[in-house]
Design an enzyme around this catalytic site. Sequence first.
Site, PDB file in Angstrom:
ATOM      1  N   SER A  18       0.864  -1.179   0.000  1.00 33.31           N
ATOM      2  CA  SER A  18       0.000   0.000   0.000  1.00 33.31           C
ATOM      3  C   SER A  18       0.895   1.222   0.000  1.00 33.31           C
ATOM      4  O   SER A  18       1.911   1.235  -0.705  1.00 33.31           O
ATOM      5  CB  SER A  18      -0.957  -0.027   1.206  1.00 33.31           C
ATOM      6  OG  SER A  18      -1.889   1.046   1.128  1.00 33.31           O
ATOM      7  N   HIS A  45      -2.754  -1.272  -3.119  1.00 30.34           N
ATOM      8  CA  HIS A  45      -3.864  -0.339  -2.952  1.00 30.34           C
ATOM      9  C   HIS A  45      -3.675   0.848  -3.896  1.00 30.34           C
ATOM     10  O   HIS A  45      -2.579   1.417  -3.989  1.00 30.34           O
ATOM     11  CB  HIS A  45      -3.918   0.174  -1.518  1.00 30.34           C
ATOM     12  CG  HIS A  45      -4.219  -0.883  -0.510  1.00 30.34           C
ATOM     13  ND1 HIS A  45      -4.071  -0.683   0.842  1.00 30.34           N
ATOM     14  CD2 HIS A  45      -4.675  -2.154  -0.657  1.00 30.34           C
ATOM     15  CE1 HIS A  45      -4.424  -1.782   1.484  1.00 30.34           C
ATOM     16  NE2 HIS A  45      -4.779  -2.689   0.596  1.00 30.34           N
ATOM     17  N   ASP A 137      -4.155  -4.657   6.104  1.00 30.15           N
ATOM     18  CA  ASP A 137      -4.569  -5.518   5.000  1.00 30.15           C
ATOM     19  C   ASP A 137      -3.420  -6.477   4.673  1.00 30.15           C
ATOM     20  O   ASP A 137      -2.257  -6.079   4.655  1.00 30.15           O
ATOM     21  CB  ASP A 137      -4.914  -4.673   3.779  1.00 30.15           C
ATOM     22  CG  ASP A 137      -5.546  -5.486   2.659  1.00 30.15           C
ATOM     23  OD1 ASP A 137      -6.140  -6.538   2.951  1.00 30.15           O
ATOM     24  OD2 ASP A 137      -5.458  -5.050   1.496  1.00 30.15           O
TER      25      ASP A 137
END
Length: 351
Positions: A18, A45, A137
Amino acid sequence: MTRANPTASRDIVVMGASAGGLTALFDIVRGLPRDFPAAVFVAMHMSPDNPGVLSDLLGRVAALPTALAEDRQAIERGRIYIARPDHHLLIKRAHVRVTRGPKENGFRPAVDPLFRSAALAYGARVIGVVLSGGLNDGTEGLLRITEAGGLALAQDPAEATIPSMPLSAIQNVEVHSVLRAAAIPGVLGQLVVQPVDDPNALCAPEVEDTAETGRALQQSQPVGARSPYTCPECGGALWELAEGDKLLKFRCHVGHGFTAEALLAEQGSKLEGALWGALRALEENAALYRQQAARAGSAGFLTLSQQYGKSAAEIEEYASTLRPLLHRTSLQFTPPAPPAPTHEPPEGIED
């Protein structure tokens, strides 16, 4: 890659990143040799309107063919498959799925669905790598990989631009190695040639992941305990899911999923929006009362003008108490730093 063998190698590598993860991805793909004997999958992401340039950027430094994944594309060793913007990347036996299923942890693509689907399809043949990023995540998916016999790697949090994702992985998962990004290709080169039991020999039936199709309430009741919280994505009820001893997850009946930390972050974002909306409504209301007070006064209705003015003052007082809340940093959730890992590598595996 679908032929059922008693043994196979660790030929599925999944990576999740991310914020701050692009530099780490550059270091890793640059270090993978042209004859790397595994398929590599990347979920990062990104904004839904991202033009999808990640594959082009990585392709400039990678020796391996690198491209955005296509739905139902065949899996081949020695290739890098990149998740498309606003689409989940899922792994099936011999092919991939590219879907617009429910967001997880507020993102699509998300890391957990990629990792989870890889563990289900290829079990011990999977190596999961968590890189720089906020919140956690990838942790639940990494748990699924290790439970299936696969291995977990994490970027050194001291190097990561945003350390929350690798820190969470280290805290919650039996991580094989914690490495600087530039060292990851070398370790992967050692691990991908190790023989393991081939889970495909079991011929287990394929199961659709939530991120592939979502869920239908009339077809399957959500698993877990009903929580008092609502889904920030759709407003539906959330069910509490226990993912190991430490990781708490929630999922609504249509499939949106959140770790507790991601749910707090989404709630914080919604809360800030609600507070700004309330402040805007109060100030508009006060301004309208002031306008009416002026109109009544100029028409000679002094008592009515005073009443309007009093109402405006009361509403402005409410707004003055609300405004400081919008400047408090506590609305932005920052997860606590987990303790340093104490795991030892499995016997017979060298970093």
